[in-house]
Design an enzyme around this catalytic site. Structure first.
Site, PDB file in Angstrom:
ATOM      1  N   CYS A   1      15.990 -26.823  30.399  1.00 42.97           N
ATOM      2  CA  CYS A   1      17.315 -27.200  29.890  1.00 42.97           C
ATOM      3  C   CYS A   1      17.202 -28.220  28.762  1.00 42.97           C
ATOM      4  O   CYS A   1      18.060 -28.284  27.901  1.00 42.97           O
ATOM      5  CB  CYS A   1      18.197 -27.706  31.008  1.00 42.97           C
ATOM      6  SG  CYS A   1      17.436 -28.974  32.002  1.00 42.97           S
TER       7      CYS A   1
ATOM      8  N   GLU B   1      22.111 -21.082  23.876  1.00 42.03           N
ATOM      9  CA  GLU B   1      20.894 -21.487  24.587  1.00 42.03           C
ATOM     10  C   GLU B   1      20.082 -20.217  24.856  1.00 42.03           C
ATOM     11  O   GLU B   1      20.547 -19.314  25.556  1.00 42.03           O
ATOM     12  CB  GLU B   1      21.250 -22.164  25.922  1.00 42.03           C
ATOM     13  CG  GLU B   1      20.011 -22.597  26.681  1.00 42.03           C
ATOM     14  CD  GLU B   1      20.317 -23.229  28.035  1.00 42.03           C
ATOM     15  OE1 GLU B   1      21.095 -22.647  28.810  1.00 42.03           O
ATOM     16  OE2 GLU B   1      19.763 -24.304  28.316  1.00 42.03           O
TER      17      GLU B   1
ATOM     18  N   LYS C   1      20.712 -24.616  48.432  1.00 47.04           N
ATOM     19  CA  LYS C   1      20.496 -23.194  48.158  1.00 47.04           C
ATOM     20  C   LYS C   1      19.652 -23.079  46.895  1.00 47.04           C
ATOM     21  O   LYS C   1      20.112 -23.313  45.789  1.00 47.04           O
ATOM     22  CB  LYS C   1      21.796 -22.421  47.947  1.00 47.04           C
ATOM     23  CG  LYS C   1      21.507 -20.922  47.949  1.00 47.04           C
ATOM     24  CD  LYS C   1      22.408 -20.082  47.088  1.00 47.04           C
ATOM     25  CE  LYS C   1      22.042 -20.031  45.636  1.00 47.04           C
ATOM     26  NZ  LYS C   1      20.847 -19.242  45.323  1.00 47.04           N
TER      27      LYS C   1
ATOM     28  N   GLU D   1      24.516 -30.060  36.006  1.00 44.25           N
ATOM     29  CA  GLU D   1      23.545 -30.098  34.907  1.00 44.25           C
ATOM     30  C   GLU D   1      23.460 -28.686  34.351  1.00 44.25           C
ATOM     31  O   GLU D   1      22.930 -27.782  35.003  1.00 44.25           O
ATOM     32  CB  GLU D   1      22.183 -30.604  35.385  1.00 44.25           C
ATOM     33  CG  GLU D   1      21.261 -30.885  34.202  1.00 44.25           C
ATOM     34  CD  GLU D   1      19.874 -31.351  34.611  1.00 44.25           C
ATOM     35  OE1 GLU D   1      19.725 -31.941  35.690  1.00 44.25           O
ATOM     36  OE2 GLU D   1      18.936 -31.081  33.837  1.00 44.25           O
TER      37      GLU D   1
HETATM   38  O1  TXE Z   1      21.508 -19.004  36.012  1.00 44.38           O
HETATM   39  P1  TXE Z   1      22.611 -19.105  37.127  1.00 44.38           P
HETATM   40  P2  TXE Z   1      20.534 -17.769  35.721  1.00 44.38           P
HETATM   41  C1  TXE Z   1      20.820 -20.982  31.808  1.00 44.38           C
HETATM   42  C2  TXE Z   1      19.883 -20.309  30.835  1.00 44.38           C
HETATM   43  C3  TXE Z   1      19.683 -18.951  31.443  1.00 44.38           C
HETATM   44  C4  TXE Z   1      21.021 -18.682  32.058  1.00 44.38           C
HETATM   45  C5  TXE Z   1      21.046 -17.697  33.195  1.00 44.38           C
HETATM   46  O2  TXE Z   1      20.517 -20.168  29.597  1.00 44.38           O
HETATM   47  O3  TXE Z   1      19.381 -17.980  30.503  1.00 44.38           O
HETATM   48  O4  TXE Z   1      21.445 -19.937  32.521  1.00 44.38           O
HETATM   49  O5  TXE Z   1      20.136 -18.067  34.226  1.00 44.38           O
HETATM   50  C6  TXE Z   1      23.250 -19.825  41.567  1.00 44.38           C
HETATM   51  N1  TXE Z   1      28.287 -19.732  42.571  1.00 44.38           N
HETATM   52  N2  TXE Z   1      20.159 -21.854  32.753  1.00 44.38           N
HETATM   53  O6  TXE Z   1      21.252 -16.454  35.744  1.00 44.38           O
HETATM   54  O7  TXE Z   1      23.121 -17.745  37.428  1.00 44.38           O
HETATM   55  C7  TXE Z   1      21.984 -19.023  41.444  1.00 44.38           C
HETATM   56  O8  TXE Z   1      21.718 -18.305  42.635  1.00 44.38           O
HETATM   57  C8  TXE Z   1      27.370 -20.660  42.882  1.00 44.38           C
HETATM   58  C9  TXE Z   1      20.090 -23.242  32.406  1.00 44.38           C
HETATM   59  O9  TXE Z   1      19.444 -17.853  36.646  1.00 44.38           O
HETATM   60  O10 TXE Z   1      23.555 -20.155  36.691  1.00 44.38           O
HETATM   61  C10 TXE Z   1      20.974 -20.127  41.172  1.00 44.38           C
HETATM   62  O11 TXE Z   1      20.626 -20.756  42.387  1.00 44.38           O
HETATM   63  N3  TXE Z   1      26.073 -20.538  42.543  1.00 44.38           N
HETATM   64  C11 TXE Z   1      19.742 -24.086  33.571  1.00 44.38           C
HETATM   65  C12 TXE Z   1      21.770 -21.082  40.264  1.00 44.38           C
HETATM   66  O12 TXE Z   1      23.140 -20.794  40.525  1.00 44.38           O
HETATM   67  C13 TXE Z   1      25.698 -19.450  41.856  1.00 44.38           C
HETATM   68  C14 TXE Z   1      18.749 -23.535  34.516  1.00 44.38           C
HETATM   69  C15 TXE Z   1      21.532 -20.896  38.753  1.00 44.38           C
HETATM   70  O13 TXE Z   1      21.792 -19.560  38.426  1.00 44.38           O
HETATM   71  C16 TXE Z   1      26.620 -18.457  41.501  1.00 44.38           C
HETATM   72  C17 TXE Z   1      18.947 -22.129  34.774  1.00 44.38           C
HETATM   73  C18 TXE Z   1      27.978 -18.631  41.891  1.00 44.38           C
HETATM   74  N4  TXE Z   1      28.934 -17.742  41.580  1.00 44.38           N
HETATM   75  C19 TXE Z   1      19.594 -21.350  33.876  1.00 44.38           C
HETATM   76  N5  TXE Z   1      25.970 -17.501  40.796  1.00 44.38           N
HETATM   77  C20 TXE Z   1      19.346 -25.506  33.256  1.00 44.38           C
HETATM   78  N6  TXE Z   1      20.294 -26.293  32.761  1.00 44.38           N
HETATM   79  O14 TXE Z   1      18.250 -25.929  33.526  1.00 44.38           O
HETATM   80  C21 TXE Z   1      24.676 -17.874  40.712  1.00 44.38           C
HETATM   81  N7  TXE Z   1      24.493 -19.052  41.363  1.00 44.38           N
END
Ligand code: TXE
Length: 500
Positions: free
Chosen positions: A298, A396, A188, A264
């Site tokens: 990240c 972050e 996904k 991660e």
């Molecule tokens: O992340 P999300 P977001 C951090 C970074 C950023 C913050 C928010 O600080 O500002 O996260 O980003 C899926 N169950 N990183 O809102 O929501 C979602 O659809 C399962 C760091 O985009 O965590 C997407 O595919 N999955 C990071 C994925 O999770 C769920 C990279 C990431 O989304 C879900 C990105 C749920 N309940 C953001 N809700 C890195 N380490 O690189 C959402 N998702």
């Protein structure tokens, strides 16, 4: 591979995608559709189905069948390697197309996207060797009556949830290794950046991957992502994203089938710069480390921990570097810094910039949005006089915002570097080998760079210490992560009876 032009044009119409199950496209049909706008150009570029939980079940069933009937795991390593090698070649051949859609949905510079895609091809090529060399262990020291084997078996059906910052790269840091292990996959992608994951699924079918081994279901995190975390027929889940959602995934796995997890999560990564470093090199590296992918990375080097005697001069050197970085249309070949990927992330970064000003940090450059006529851009920003307790030093930010924390002694530098809940990556810049080794040993981070930053490749593993995650991806560790170990005792000759 030819570049199409120095400035590719926008698509006349948004491209319609279906989702991908059992080796074939499933049309969006009567499902709701998400229209993705280019964050750099404000025009619609793709239309992606909002899948239902029923669609997810269909994909999991396909992956389950493909795993259980051994159509993939039952093949030799040589046969799996052939598919992975072909996939690498097809990715190279279609690199321009993949980079184009990656740039349109994500806002990253096209030259960077192309580099990432070619790096991904290399991962399939590297993982093909791992498919052949993966092996367990044997015990020939158990006496004449017994031999022991330790075998590695694929975990089963693996779910992958990816974020929007490196949609293709993060996926390809996992898929070839998972396939090398013999597992099957349901992906996904982030709802913001689904196109290149879908293109990859089709490429893998063309490369000869049996149907059902790679499935992509598109949709929101709260529905499809959450349902994957709870799904009883997914054996392992690799999640990359925020720490908050990572926590939810852990809870869901515990409440369902205790699926194995790879996580991660976030990072607040230190760049430790000593006065004896090649400061010119270090300034360039620190500028790159914070502005690459607009800091939506990240492993971005967001905390500059610099020896006080050179702190002001060094801040000026980094400011000078950033002032010369080319910010602009990501479809332009010369662009180095593109757009911010999502509106929510844009708001988050601007919030933290205002927070830094309120907290009394000294704004050295940047400090807000950049008006480029269209799209959402933020000026690379540096804050000096930051103290470790400030919010901008702890959270972050996930944007081009560098916080500077000065130090006087080596011990103090290490203490500041470790003063965070995260432990994803770190860099040290010095010409003194002893200092470099002491910092490398004592700073808690899963990836370490000495006199460089953001270096990578398929050989070395990645993953985090502390709250940055669980498990490792890539390298031989990345294949082993997706296997489970079985120990086998083999009796030789007649067994000594329990009852004579
Ligand atoms: O992340 P999300 P977001 C951090 C970074 C950023 C913050 C928010 O600080 O500002 O996260 O980003 C899926 N169950 N990183 O809102 O929501 C979602 O659809 C399962 C760091 O985009 O965590 C997407 O595919 N999955 C990071 C994925 O999770 C769920 C990279 C990431 O989304 C879900 C990105 C749920 N309940 C953001 N809700 C890195 N380490 O690189 C959402 N998702």
């Amino acid at each position: 591979m030819d570049q199409i032009s120095t400035r590719q044009s926008l698509p006349a119409e948004p491209r319609d995608f279906g989702f991908y199950v059992d080796g074939a496209w499933v049309p969006a049909a009567e499902r709701a559709v998400f229209t993705r706008h280019s964050p750099a150009h404000d025009v619609p570029v793709t239309r992606i189905p909002k899948c239902t939980e029923g669609d997810l079940d269909m994909a999991v069933d396909a992956a389950r069948r493909a795993f259980d009937d051994r159509r993939w795991s039952g093949l030799s390593g040589q046969a799996r390697a052939a598919v992975l090698l072909k996939a690498g070649a097809l990715i190279r051949a279609r690199a321009e197309e993949i980079a184009y859609w990656e740039t349109l949905e994500n806002g990253k510079p096209i030259a960077q996207a192309r580099g990432e895609v070619l790096g991904c091809a290399d991962m399939y090529e590297y993982a093909s060797g791992l498919a052949r060399s993966l092996h367990g262990d044997s015990f020939n020291n158990l006496g004449d009556g017994m031999m022991g084997l330790v075998t590695r078996e694929p975990v089963g059906v693996v779910g992958i949830i990816t974020p929007w910052n490196f949609p293709f790269l993060i996926l390809c840091e996992r898929v070839p290794y998972i396939l090398a292990s013999g597992c099957t996959i349901v992906v996904k992608p982030s709802e913001m950046t689904s196109a290149t994951s879908l293109i990859l699924a089709q490429i893998l079918t063309e490369a000869g991957l049996p149907d059902g081994c790679m499935n992509v279901v598109t949709g929101s995190g709260s529905t499809i992502g959450q349902a994957m975390a709870e799904h009883p027929r997914i054996d392992m889940l690799s999640f990359t994203g925020s720490t908050a959602v990572g926590r939810r995934v852990v809870e869901a796995a515990g409440k369902s089938n205790f699926k194995k997890l790879g996580l991660e999560l976030g990072g607040k990564n230190p760049q430790v710069v000593f006065a004896d470093a090649d400061l010119e090199d270090a300034a360039d590296g620190v500028a790159f480390g914070i502005a690459f992918n607009t800091g939506q990375c990240c492993v971005s080097g967001s905390r500059l921990i610099v020896e006080r005697s050179v702190a002001d001069r060094f801040a000026e050197m980094v400011r000078d570097k950033l002032s010369r970085a080319v910010v602009g249309d990501p479809l332009d070949e010369a662009t180095q810094i593109g757009a911010i990927t999502t509106e929510a992330q844009n708001r988050t970064i601007l919030f933290y910039i205002e927070k830094g000003k309120e907290e009394g940090a000294r704004l050295i450059c940047g400090g807000g949005a950049l008006d480029m006529g269209q799209g959402q851009y933020i000026a690379p920003t540096i804050f000096g006089d930051v103290t470790p307790d400030m919010v901008i030093a702890r959270d972050e930010i996930f944007g081009p915002v560098l916080t500077i924390l000065p130090f006087d002694t080596l011990d103090e530098a290490i203490a500041i570097a470790n003063d965070t809940d995260y432990g994803l990556a770190a860099s040290v810049w010095t010409k003194d080998i002893d200092k470099a080794l002491v910092v490398t040993r004592r700073v808690q981070a899963g990836r370490f760079w000495v006199n460089c930053t953001l270096a990578g490749g398929p050989e070395l593993p990645l993953g985090g210490f502390k709250q940055s995650g669980w498990g490792r991806e890539a390298g031989k560790y990345g294949v082993e992560e997706y296997t489970q170990i079985k120990s086998v005792h083999i009796e030789i000759g007649k067994r000594r009876p329990w009852i004579a």
